[in-house]
Design a protein around this motif. Structure first.
Motif, PDB file in Angstrom:
ATOM      1  N   GLN A   1      33.929  41.342  12.528  1.00 33.01           N
ATOM      2  CA  GLN A   1      34.265  40.957  11.165  1.00 33.01           C
ATOM      3  C   GLN A   1      34.463  39.450  11.073  1.00 33.01           C
ATOM      4  OE1 GLN A   1      37.192  43.021   8.830  1.00 33.01           O
ATOM      5  NE2 GLN A   1      37.339  44.717  10.285  1.00 33.01           N
ATOM      6  N   PRO A   2      34.264  38.878   9.902  1.00 34.75           N
ATOM      7  CA  PRO A   2      34.628  37.471   9.709  1.00 34.75           C
ATOM      8  C   PRO A   2      36.143  37.326   9.668  1.00 34.75           C
ATOM      9  CG  PRO A   2      33.874  38.422   7.651  1.00 34.75           C
ATOM     10  CD  PRO A   2      33.617  39.453   8.708  1.00 34.75           C
ATOM     11  N   VAL A   3      36.642  36.176  10.084  1.00 37.96           N
ATOM     12  CA  VAL A   3      38.076  35.899  10.041  1.00 37.96           C
ATOM     13  C   VAL A   3      38.525  35.811   8.581  1.00 37.96           C
ATOM     14  CG1 VAL A   3      39.854  34.234  10.720  1.00 37.96           C
ATOM     15  CG2 VAL A   3      37.895  34.644  12.230  1.00 37.96           C
ATOM     16  N   PRO A   4      39.662  36.396   8.184  1.00 35.86           N
ATOM     17  CA  PRO A   4      40.691  37.015   9.013  1.00 35.86           C
ATOM     18  C   PRO A   4      40.513  38.522   9.215  1.00 35.86           C
ATOM     19  CG  PRO A   4      41.520  36.768   6.795  1.00 35.86           C
ATOM     20  CD  PRO A   4      40.127  36.191   6.789  1.00 35.86           C
ATOM     21  N   GLY A   5      39.443  39.110   8.679  1.00 32.94           N
ATOM     22  CA  GLY A   5      39.216  40.540   8.816  1.00 32.94           C
ATOM     23  C   GLY A   5      39.888  41.339   7.723  1.00 32.94           C
ATOM     24  N   THR A   6      39.376  42.543   7.480  1.00 31.58           N
ATOM     25  CA  THR A   6      39.960  43.421   6.467  1.00 31.58           C
ATOM     26  C   THR A   6      40.161  44.819   7.037  1.00 31.58           C
ATOM     27  OG1 THR A   6      37.828  44.169   5.585  1.00 31.58           O
ATOM     28  CG2 THR A   6      38.779  42.169   4.625  1.00 31.58           C
ATOM     29  N   ASP A   7      41.142  45.494   6.504  1.00 28.70           N
ATOM     30  CA  ASP A   7      41.424  46.853   6.954  1.00 28.70           C
ATOM     31  C   ASP A   7      40.286  47.798   6.603  1.00 28.70           C
ATOM     32  OD1 ASP A   7      43.418  48.983   7.878  1.00 28.70           O
ATOM     33  OD2 ASP A   7      42.920  49.652   5.859  1.00 28.70           O
ATOM     34  N   GLU A   8      39.682  47.603   5.444  1.00 31.09           N
ATOM     35  CA  GLU A   8      38.640  48.503   4.946  1.00 31.09           C
ATOM     36  C   GLU A   8      37.475  48.625   5.905  1.00 31.09           C
ATOM     37  OE1 GLU A   8      36.828  51.266   2.679  1.00 31.09           O
ATOM     38  OE2 GLU A   8      38.843  50.462   2.399  1.00 31.09           O
ATOM     39  N   ALA A   9      37.153  47.532   6.623  1.00 35.40           N
ATOM     40  CA  ALA A   9      35.972  47.520   7.490  1.00 35.40           C
ATOM     41  C   ALA A   9      36.239  48.035   8.900  1.00 35.40           C
ATOM     42  CB  ALA A   9      35.395  46.111   7.555  1.00 35.40           C
ATOM     43  N   MET A  10      37.465  48.387   9.217  1.00 38.98           N
ATOM     44  CA  MET A  10      37.786  48.795  10.587  1.00 38.98           C
ATOM     45  C   MET A  10      37.291  50.204  10.897  1.00 38.98           C
ATOM     46  SD  MET A  10      41.583  47.305  11.275  1.00 38.98           S
ATOM     47  CE  MET A  10      41.418  47.587  13.048  1.00 38.98           C
ATOM     48  N   GLN A  11      36.822  50.376  12.139  1.00 41.14           N
ATOM     49  CA  GLN A  11      36.406  51.683  12.632  1.00 41.14           C
ATOM     50  C   GLN A  11      37.031  51.918  14.007  1.00 41.14           C
ATOM     51  OE1 GLN A  11      32.117  52.611  12.217  1.00 41.14           O
ATOM     52  NE2 GLN A  11      31.919  50.556  11.376  1.00 41.14           N
ATOM     53  N   PRO A  12      37.896  52.887  14.164  1.00 37.92           N
ATOM     54  CA  PRO A  12      38.431  53.789  13.146  1.00 37.92           C
ATOM     55  C   PRO A  12      39.493  53.095  12.298  1.00 37.92           C
ATOM     56  CG  PRO A  12      39.522  54.182  15.221  1.00 37.92           C
ATOM     57  CD  PRO A  12      38.449  53.161  15.503  1.00 37.92           C
ATOM     58  N   LYS A  13      39.904  53.736  11.226  1.00 40.17           N
ATOM     59  CA  LYS A  13      40.945  53.193  10.384  1.00 40.17           C
ATOM     60  C   LYS A  13      42.269  53.138  11.141  1.00 40.17           C
ATOM     61  CE  LYS A  13      38.507  52.858   6.594  1.00 40.17           C
ATOM     62  NZ  LYS A  13      38.105  51.528   6.117  1.00 40.17           N
ATOM     63  N   ALA A  14      43.032  52.103  10.857  1.00 41.04           N
ATOM     64  CA  ALA A  14      44.366  52.007  11.439  1.00 41.04           C
ATOM     65  C   ALA A  14      45.326  52.922  10.676  1.00 41.04           C
ATOM     66  CB  ALA A  14      44.857  50.565  11.384  1.00 41.04           C
ATOM     67  N   ASP A  15      46.381  53.330  11.355  1.00 39.27           N
ATOM     68  CA  ASP A  15      47.425  54.152  10.724  1.00 39.27           C
ATOM     69  C   ASP A  15      48.623  53.254  10.442  1.00 39.27           C
ATOM     70  OD1 ASP A  15      49.269  55.990   9.872  1.00 39.27           O
ATOM     71  OD2 ASP A  15      49.205  57.235  11.669  1.00 39.27           O
ATOM     72  N   HIS A  16      48.938  53.076   9.155  1.00 39.80           N
ATOM     73  CA  HIS A  16      50.081  52.253   8.748  1.00 39.80           C
ATOM     74  C   HIS A  16      51.256  53.111   8.308  1.00 39.80           C
ATOM     75  CE1 HIS A  16      46.301  50.042   7.872  1.00 39.80           C
ATOM     76  NE2 HIS A  16      46.933  49.051   8.448  1.00 39.80           N
ATOM     77  N   GLY A  17      51.162  54.399   8.500  1.00 43.26           N
ATOM     78  CA  GLY A  17      52.224  55.298   8.050  1.00 43.26           C
ATOM     79  C   GLY A  17      52.061  55.759   6.630  1.00 43.26           C
ATOM     80  N   GLU A  18      50.857  55.577   6.078  1.00 39.07           N
ATOM     81  CA  GLU A  18      50.606  55.979   4.687  1.00 39.07           C
ATOM     82  C   GLU A  18      51.013  57.423   4.430  1.00 39.07           C
ATOM     83  OE1 GLU A  18      47.288  52.919   5.627  1.00 39.07           O
ATOM     84  OE2 GLU A  18      48.399  54.484   6.687  1.00 39.07           O
ATOM     85  N   GLU A  19      50.733  58.299   5.391  1.00 39.93           N
ATOM     86  CA  GLU A  19      51.025  59.714   5.209  1.00 39.93           C
ATOM     87  C   GLU A  19      52.258  60.168   5.983  1.00 39.93           C
ATOM     88  OE1 GLU A  19      47.615  62.108   6.048  1.00 39.93           O
ATOM     89  OE2 GLU A  19      46.245  60.846   4.895  1.00 39.93           O
TER      90      GLU A  19
END
Length: 300
Positions: free
Chosen positions: A29-47
């Motif tokens: 990814q280009p700096v600084p990066g985005t969460d949307e483009a990550m594979q796999p998605k990170a877990d931030h405790g949303e659920e």
């Protein structure tokens, strides 16, 4: 474990198996990066993160609050009852997503974009918090910059300067501006790194700032003790955030975290409860401390 776009916690209580292990899909990814483009998605405790009122009525600032550890801390703080100012560089969509989780928890979210390497912007963050949140009880200095370089000669002087200005100068700027507004019982929580103990040779500038943050924290805790303000820091090991595919070679991203005893990187949600503890009155006798969360990597 099979590859998937989501990185949800597994039912197995074994911490080594709780989240996906490397190898991860090749990505850059280009700096600084985005969460949307990550594979796999990170877990931030949303659920998964459940609050219990530990920060009810508090006013918090989180730098780098758009994604990664900052997003996880913002979600946790909001569910614990705090209003949150989310400071970020320019990741507009990620910041709005984080704000939506804060608001879903019934708390106020304030978004402030800009470069914390500049003192004037740090002062603006504090001004906005006082004006729009009504005060400052918690300051989380979490935002950071890194760039992997394979030799000393590869590091541009401008990058060295920017790393220090972003990672450690900003803490001085923000703490200095925030102190007059913080009452007894307030807390400052800084993000250092396992690199303060075991520096990665490809992260010379970043690791040096993380060592500085640890000493800054221990010193500031002594300075502010008479004002009833506690200062602590968290030392994460490898954590799956957008900074990783944005600043590290693709081959290192694929195997990121495999060298820890748990053989995987941590997830942002696994860091959040430490920040909640240090920000809350449960940690009333903890100041000047560093709490490691390194997946078993020794810090001594």
């Amino acid at each position: 474990m099979p590859q998937s776009k989501e990185n949800k916690p597994q039912a197995n209580p074994d911490p080594q198996q709780k989240y996906q292990q490397p190898p991860f899909p090749e990505q850059k990814q280009p700096v600084p990066g985005t969460d949307e483009a990550m594979q796999p998605k990170a877990d931030h405790g949303e659920e998964s993160y459940k609050g219990s009122g530990k920060l009810a009525g508090k006013k918090a600032i989180i730098t780098g609050g758009d994604s990664g550890i900052g997003r996880a801390v913002a979600i946790a703080f909001a569910r614990e009852g705090a209003d949150v100012l989310i400071a970020y560089l320019n990741e507009e969509q990620d910041a709005k997503t984080t704000a939506s989780y804060v608001e879903e928890a019934g708390r106020k979210a304030v978004l402030v974009s800009g470069d914390i390497s500049e003192e004037q912007h740090c002062q603006e963050i504090i001004r906005r918090a006082v004006e729009e949140l009504g005060g400052i009880d918690i300051l989380v200095n979490n935002a950071a910059f890194q760039m992997a370089r394979q030799s000393l000669q590869e590091i541009p002087s401008e990058e060295w300067d920017y790393t220090f200005r972003t990672n450690i100068y900003s803490m001085f700027y923000l703490c200095k501006a925030a102190e007059p507004h913080m009452k007894p019982g307030s807390a400052i929580v800084n993000t250092t790194s396992v690199n303060a103990y075991k520096p990665n040779p490809s992260l010379l500038a970043y690791a040096a700032t993380k060592g500085a943050i640890q000493n800054f924290t221990a010193n500031l805790a002594q300075i502010l003790a008479d004002k009833g303000i506690r200062v602590n820091c968290v030392a994460p090991g490898p954590v799956w955030t957008p900074l990783i595919p944005a600043t590290m070679p693709a081959e290192e991203v694929q195997k990121f975290g495999e060298y820890t005893p748990m053989k995987r990187p941590g997830q942002p949600v696994e860091m959040a409860p430490i920040y909640v503890l240090l920000a809350s009155q449960d940690a009333s006798y903890i100041s000047g401390a560093t709490i490691p969360a390194t997946g078993g990597t020794p810090t001594i």
